[in-house]
Design an enzyme around this catalytic site. Sequence first.
Site, PDB file in Angstrom:
ATOM      1  N   HIS A  26       0.872  -1.024  -0.025  1.00  0.00           N
ATOM      2  CA  HIS A  26       0.021   0.094   0.024  1.00  0.00           C
ATOM      3  C   HIS A  26       0.932   1.314   0.000  1.00  0.00           C
ATOM      4  CE1 HIS A  26      -3.461  -2.397   1.184  1.00  0.00           C
ATOM      5  NE2 HIS A  26      -2.582  -3.227   1.684  1.00  0.00           N
ATOM      6  N   GLU A 207      -7.045 -12.299   6.372  1.00  0.00           N
ATOM      7  CA  GLU A 207      -5.860 -11.881   6.792  1.00  0.00           C
ATOM      8  C   GLU A 207      -6.090 -12.075   8.411  1.00  0.00           C
ATOM      9  OE1 GLU A 207      -5.576  -7.607   6.433  1.00  0.00           O
ATOM     10  OE2 GLU A 207      -3.653  -7.568   7.591  1.00  0.00           O
ATOM     11  N   ASP A 285       3.535  -5.088   2.433  1.00  0.00           N
ATOM     12  CA  ASP A 285       2.154  -4.604   3.000  1.00  0.00           C
ATOM     13  C   ASP A 285       2.421  -3.119   3.135  1.00  0.00           C
ATOM     14  OD1 ASP A 285      -0.436  -4.818   3.377  1.00  0.00           O
ATOM     15  OD2 ASP A 285      -0.468  -5.779   5.325  1.00  0.00           O
ATOM     16  N   ASP A 286       2.833  -2.715   4.237  1.00  0.00           N
ATOM     17  CA  ASP A 286       2.998  -1.323   4.695  1.00  0.00           C
ATOM     18  C   ASP A 286       4.457  -1.169   5.379  1.00  0.00           C
ATOM     19  OD1 ASP A 286       0.073  -0.173   4.349  1.00  0.00           O
ATOM     20  OD2 ASP A 286      -0.140  -2.222   5.161  1.00  0.00           O
TER      21      ASP A 286
END
Length: 345
Positions: A26, A207, A285-286
């Site tokens: 992201h 998730e 992901d982040d």
Amino acid sequence: MPYRAISPERLPELLRRMPKAELHMHIEGSLEPELLFAMGQRNGVPLAYPSVEALRQAYVFDNLQSFLDIYHAGTTVLKTEQDFFDMTCAYLERAQADNVVHTEIFFDTQTHTGHGLSTETVINGLYRACEEAPARYGLSASLILCFLRHLSEREAFECLEQALPLRDKLVGIGLASSEVGHPPEKFARVFARARELGFRLVAHAGEEAPPAYIWSALDVLKVERIDHGVQAIHDAALMQRLVAERMPLTVCPLSNLKLRVFPTLEQHTLKRMLDAGIVATVNSDDPAYFGGYINENFTQTFAALGMTGQHAYQLARNSFDASFIGEARRKQYVERLDAVFETFV
Ligand code: ADE
Ligand code: ZN
């Protein structure tokens, strides 16, 4: 299998050097505290933390929602097309350092339109960086717009409509944000519309929420990849289906650790999934929030789980097979991958 024999001492170097695709990142989650503070200052947005260090120290999470609250606060500093461009360039530079040769970047327009920005500001800034990525960073980059699943179906339709004039700048549509209580079925019609429009489809599923969410992402949304999907391990029939259909899972080990999906990295199921024949990939992901970019995800997880050179090859290979690049480029990347592995045997 020749790559299984690569010595464990050489694995970290191999993991760093092997070409790879990143399929689950992201862009708002790549905003490092330093850049976040700089943007806050240049845009006159006050932050609740006195310093970069204080902000970084706040990055301790109990679950997905506790992370999403801080992540959302961080996005308030983004105001201009240049901000989106700068944020993306910073990520692309890091990705290049990790030998990422192709990336498919998630973003959530609704976060920013919710702060009064236009869809054009967001997508044009992101896209310009992606367009310049081959020349500036030696890698290719494309964009996947994620609907926010805690918002309504109507809002997802509005988001899609607003993005349509910029359709050629996007490769796909995804689904992110608070999972439990917002099952894929809620977005059945808007995903059907996106499919008609020719978008590639992905969704976060499994998730934190149970395997039923993965079944409905497949059957109702008709996605081509599952983001996370780690809860599939609890459903033998689902595991069989994922293997039989070669359905890719974009796994994010450090994210799962930081959001307490698994208590320790040693308990992560990535190795079991790969050994069961699942088309898993490793992603960050982040990365600004979870303690590492893609290579950090690879090296820490391999060390924790005792994975081998064969797993490394499979994961990198899966990342190209599961990507939305065309067949000709996929083949070129696989050749580059094979060439690097040959130097390690
Ligand atoms: N948005 C950013 N990171 C996310 C994650 N790990 N799960 C769901 N939505 C997200
Ligand atoms: Zn995600």
